[in-house]
Motif scaffolding. Structure first.
Motif, PDB file in Angstrom:
ATOM      1  N   VAL A 280      50.313  39.902  40.743  1.00 30.84           N
ATOM      2  CA  VAL A 280      49.285  40.959  40.768  1.00 30.84           C
ATOM      3  C   VAL A 280      48.866  41.315  39.348  1.00 30.84           C
ATOM      4  O   VAL A 280      47.670  41.390  39.031  1.00 30.84           O
ATOM      5  N   ILE A 281      49.848  41.507  38.480  1.00 35.36           N
ATOM      6  CA  ILE A 281      49.538  41.881  37.088  1.00 35.36           C
ATOM      7  C   ILE A 281      48.823  40.740  36.377  1.00 35.36           C
ATOM      8  O   ILE A 281      47.884  40.967  35.604  1.00 35.36           O
TER       9      ILE A 281
ATOM     10  N   CYS B 201      45.230  40.710  37.331  1.00 32.23           N
ATOM     11  CA  CYS B 201      44.526  41.795  36.614  1.00 32.23           C
ATOM     12  C   CYS B 201      44.272  41.392  35.168  1.00 32.23           C
ATOM     13  O   CYS B 201      43.152  41.560  34.653  1.00 32.23           O
ATOM     14  N   ASN B 202      45.309  40.874  34.516  1.00 31.40           N
ATOM     15  CA  ASN B 202      45.155  40.457  33.117  1.00 31.40           C
ATOM     16  C   ASN B 202      44.073  39.382  32.971  1.00 31.40           C
ATOM     17  O   ASN B 202      43.264  39.430  32.040  1.00 31.40           O
TER      18      ASN B 202
ATOM     19  N   ASN C  47      41.547  39.123  34.584  1.00 33.94           N
ATOM     20  CA  ASN C  47      40.236  39.766  34.760  1.00 33.94           C
ATOM     21  C   ASN C  47      40.033  40.935  33.794  1.00 33.94           C
ATOM     22  O   ASN C  47      39.227  41.832  34.036  1.00 33.94           O
TER      23      ASN C  47
ATOM     24  N   ILE D 154      41.803  43.445  33.068  1.00 35.47           N
ATOM     25  CA  ILE D 154      42.203  44.786  33.520  1.00 35.47           C
ATOM     26  C   ILE D 154      43.604  45.064  32.989  1.00 35.47           C
ATOM     27  O   ILE D 154      44.574  44.377  33.354  1.00 35.47           O
ATOM     28  N   ASP D 155      43.679  46.043  32.100  1.00 37.12           N
ATOM     29  CA  ASP D 155      44.965  46.438  31.531  1.00 37.12           C
ATOM     30  C   ASP D 155      45.556  47.512  32.455  1.00 37.12           C
ATOM     31  O   ASP D 155      45.090  48.644  32.469  1.00 37.12           O
ATOM     32  N   VAL D 156      46.548  47.139  33.212  1.00 39.42           N
ATOM     33  CA  VAL D 156      47.052  48.050  34.252  1.00 39.42           C
ATOM     34  C   VAL D 156      48.079  49.021  33.678  1.00 39.42           C
ATOM     35  O   VAL D 156      49.195  48.639  33.324  1.00 39.42           O
TER      36      VAL D 156
ATOM     37  N   ILE E 190      48.732  52.721  38.812  1.00 41.79           N
ATOM     38  CA  ILE E 190      48.417  52.098  40.105  1.00 41.79           C
ATOM     39  C   ILE E 190      48.523  53.151  41.204  1.00 41.79           C
ATOM     40  O   ILE E 190      49.424  54.000  41.181  1.00 41.79           O
TER      41      ILE E 190
ATOM     42  N   ASN F 257      43.719  52.190  37.422  1.00 43.41           N
ATOM     43  CA  ASN F 257      43.339  50.835  37.009  1.00 43.41           C
ATOM     44  C   ASN F 257      43.396  49.874  38.182  1.00 43.41           C
ATOM     45  O   ASN F 257      42.671  48.875  38.214  1.00 43.41           O
ATOM     46  N   LEU F 258      44.300  50.179  39.139  1.00 41.99           N
ATOM     47  CA  LEU F 258      44.460  49.294  40.294  1.00 41.99           C
ATOM     48  C   LEU F 258      44.848  50.121  41.517  1.00 41.99           C
ATOM     49  O   LEU F 258      45.717  51.000  41.424  1.00 41.99           O
TER      50      LEU F 258
ATOM     51  N   CYS G 296      46.210  49.273  45.297  1.00 44.54           N
ATOM     52  CA  CYS G 296      46.666  48.117  46.068  1.00 44.54           C
ATOM     53  C   CYS G 296      47.325  48.531  47.376  1.00 44.54           C
ATOM     54  O   CYS G 296      47.746  49.684  47.546  1.00 44.54           O
TER      55      CYS G 296
END
Ligand SMILES: C[S@@+](CC[C@H](N)C(=O)[O-])C[C@H]1O[C@@H](n2cnc3c(N)ncnc32)[C@H](O)[C@@H]1O
Length: 109
Positions: free
Chosen positions: A26-27, A30-31, A33, A35-37, A40, A101-102, A104
């Protein structure tokens, strides 16, 4: 249903699901794309198995679930983490003003 199921849930799911790998994937997605998570919202967090993996990666998590028993197991499992909020909620009606940021939801059935 999960209020009864919760007692065997951890045993069953930990044999079936590699939560460490799931969190890593999942991380990674995100990375990939950009996206710095950092935080959540986890819907249907269950007993907190995936939550714990995010928390271990220093990501703040707000998690909710509809089942009191699942939340109770999650609470006990995650009690030593200070970067988690455990909430009771129904995904059909859950509302939050916070930005994440996410958001889910895994294995909800
Ligand atoms: C198979 S468990 C998965 C839990 C967790 N996501 C995981 O990956 O281990 C499904 C969870 O969804 C929750 N759930 C089912 N319907 C829900 C709803 N309408 N709102 C919130 N949670 C719900 C159940 O209580 C249960 O804890």
């Amino acid at each position: 249903m999960y209020d009864k199921f919760s007692y065997i849930y951890d045993e069953l799911m930990k044999r079936q699901v590699d939560y460490n790998l799931l969190a890593s994937n999942v991380i990674q997605i995100c990375n990939d794309n950009n996206i710095d998570v950092k935080n959540i919202l986890e819907c249907g967090m269950g007993s907190g198995n995936l939550t714990e993996q995010f928390l271990e990666r220093k990501i703040d998590v707000d998690g909710f679930d509809i089942s009191d028993n699942m939340l109770s197991i999650a609470y006990n499992k995650l009690i030593d983490y200070n970067n988690v909020n455990i909430l009771k909620g129904d995904i059909r009606t859950f509302v939050s003003n916070k930005k994440y940021n996410l958001i889910c939801c895994f294995l909800m059935f």
